[in-house]
Write an enzyme that holds these catalytic residues in place. Structure first.
Site, PDB file in Angstrom:
ATOM      1  N   GLU A 204    -101.396  37.228  33.488  1.00 24.70           N
ATOM      2  CA  GLU A 204    -101.592  37.233  32.033  1.00 24.70           C
ATOM      3  C   GLU A 204    -102.599  36.172  31.614  1.00 24.70           C
ATOM      4  O   GLU A 204    -103.399  36.378  30.697  1.00 24.70           O
ATOM      5  CB  GLU A 204    -100.251  36.995  31.328  1.00 24.70           C
ATOM      6  CG  GLU A 204    -100.285  37.175  29.807  1.00 24.70           C
ATOM      7  CD  GLU A 204    -100.660  35.911  29.032  1.00 24.70           C
ATOM      8  OE1 GLU A 204    -100.858  35.997  27.808  1.00 24.70           O
ATOM      9  OE2 GLU A 204    -100.768  34.824  29.660  1.00 24.70           O
ATOM     10  N   HIS A 316    -100.719  24.490  27.232  1.00 25.90           N
ATOM     11  CA  HIS A 316    -101.873  24.449  28.142  1.00 25.90           C
ATOM     12  C   HIS A 316    -102.301  23.016  28.451  1.00 25.90           C
ATOM     13  O   HIS A 316    -103.479  22.727  28.632  1.00 25.90           O
ATOM     14  CB  HIS A 316    -103.038  25.281  27.597  1.00 25.90           C
ATOM     15  CG  HIS A 316    -102.855  26.749  27.818  1.00 25.90           C
ATOM     16  ND1 HIS A 316    -103.854  27.594  28.192  1.00 25.90           N
ATOM     17  CD2 HIS A 316    -101.750  27.534  27.729  1.00 25.90           C
ATOM     18  CE1 HIS A 316    -103.398  28.822  28.324  1.00 25.90           C
ATOM     19  NE2 HIS A 316    -102.101  28.804  28.032  1.00 25.90           N
TER      20      HIS A 316
END
Length: 349
Positions: A204, A316
């Protein structure tokens, strides 16, 4: 209700960057097999777990990606320092002096290094670091490194899960928290009106690749993405920038940069949350995308799709953080949505 932090820790700490998901995939298969009626792995490496409903007239697909952002070895220099490129998006400023694991012939710990601040020019000190400025120091010479490591080996962050207040903090909360939520949902599901395909997808983080393939194969009527979202409820954030806040409940996606969720599904999810007294907040994200896009568009007729989003801080980066109550609420919302799909008028109106 308390969540199973021990299982969440196990899932988050397992390695599995895009294209190299075998260890987390094997863990998922072991955990999920007793909970479902059928389990298979497609050519891409997606794990497809089927929980049969009262009718196979319609299909619901839930996708949680198992891959995590990471790196891959591109070069070993004459002194044994390793160069790399990213697998998925990173905020480079968070990498300085962080430990990583290179998965070669055996797992080897390394540290991200860059030019020491003491020898930087004033101009360099004022520049944001870039990925290309970093190398990995393994504390070995070239000959020692090449006995264990080669170009193409995957690299993951080295961070364990800890509890902080009512939150969990670890590498790969994106999206292992959703893997955990889908496992627990499959465990909790009682009787569903339609077949439920719980899909643990691959790749993904590099373009929703696994979900596209799985949705094309399953051809679902209903779709639920399951992923983290930004919680920018931090010092300096304006109210309109927050997207979501930790502890304010699971989030119901309205849109992101790749998906406008079906207005019927958004309405349905809100009704289910309110009927079951599940705390929730809306999510409207102007950048980024999730497996929801693949589920919605890659079946033959498309799917009536929405998403359960888990508010997460520090996305992230080296570590990420989610609230345990939000996680529990996400399990409850997804479970109740899947069990009541036949009780809503899905016609266009």
């Amino acid at each position: 209700m308390a969540i199973n932090v021990e299982l969440l820790k196990k899932v988050c700490e397992a390695p599995g960057v895009p294209g190299y998901e075998s260890k987390i995939r094997n863990m998922i298969i072991e955990e999920v097999t007793p909970l479902v009626d059928d389990i298979s792995v497609d050519n891409m490496g997606n794990v497809i777990a089927l929980k049969k409903g009262r009718s196979d007239e319609k299909r619901a697909m839930v996708a949680a990606h198992m891959d995590e952002i990471g790196f891959i070895v591109t070069h070993i220099d004459d002194k044994g320092f390793v160069r790399f490129t990213t697998l998925g998006g990173f905020d480079p400023k968070t990498l300085t002096a962080q430990r990583v694991v290179i998965h070669g012939k055996e797992d080897v710990i390394g540290v991200m290094g860059t030019k020491p601040v003491h020898v930087m020019t004033p101009e360099e000190k004022n520049k944001m670091p870039k990925i290309k400025d970093y190398y990995i120091d393994l504390g070995m010479n070239k000959e020692e490194v090449e006995k264990l490591i080669e170009v193409g080996n995957p690299i993951t962050r080295e961070r364990e899960l800890i509890e902080m207040g009512n939150c969990v903090n670890c590498k790969s909360i994106d999206n292992r928290v959703s893997v955990f939520i889908l496992i627990e949902t499959l465990r909790n599901l009682k009787e569903c009106p339609y077949d439920v395909y719980g899909v643990f997808t691959v790749q993904e983080e590099v373009g929703i690749r696994g979900a596209n393939v799985a949705a094309h194969s399953i051809n679902p009527d209903f779709g639920f993405g399951l992923d983290t979202t930004i919680a920018y409820d931090l010092p300096g954030a304006s109210a309109h920038e927050k997207v979501t806040s930790l502890g304010e409940g699971t989030a119901i996606k309205i849109m992101d940069a790749m998906t406008i969720c079906d207005y019927r599904m958004v309405d349905y999810m809100k009704k289910i949350a309110e009927e079951n007294k599940i705390k929730w907040q809306p999510e409207l994200l102007t950048a980024g995308g999730t497996d929801t896009a693949g589920i919605q568009r890659m079946g033959k007729s498309g799917a009536i799709s929405g998403a359960v989003s888990i508010p997460t801080r520090h996305l992230h980066q080296v570590i990420e953080m989610a609230n345990k109550d939000d996680i529990d609420g996400s399990i409850n919302l997804l479970s109740n949505c899947l069990e009541s799909l036949d009780k809503y008028d899905w016609s266009h109106k």
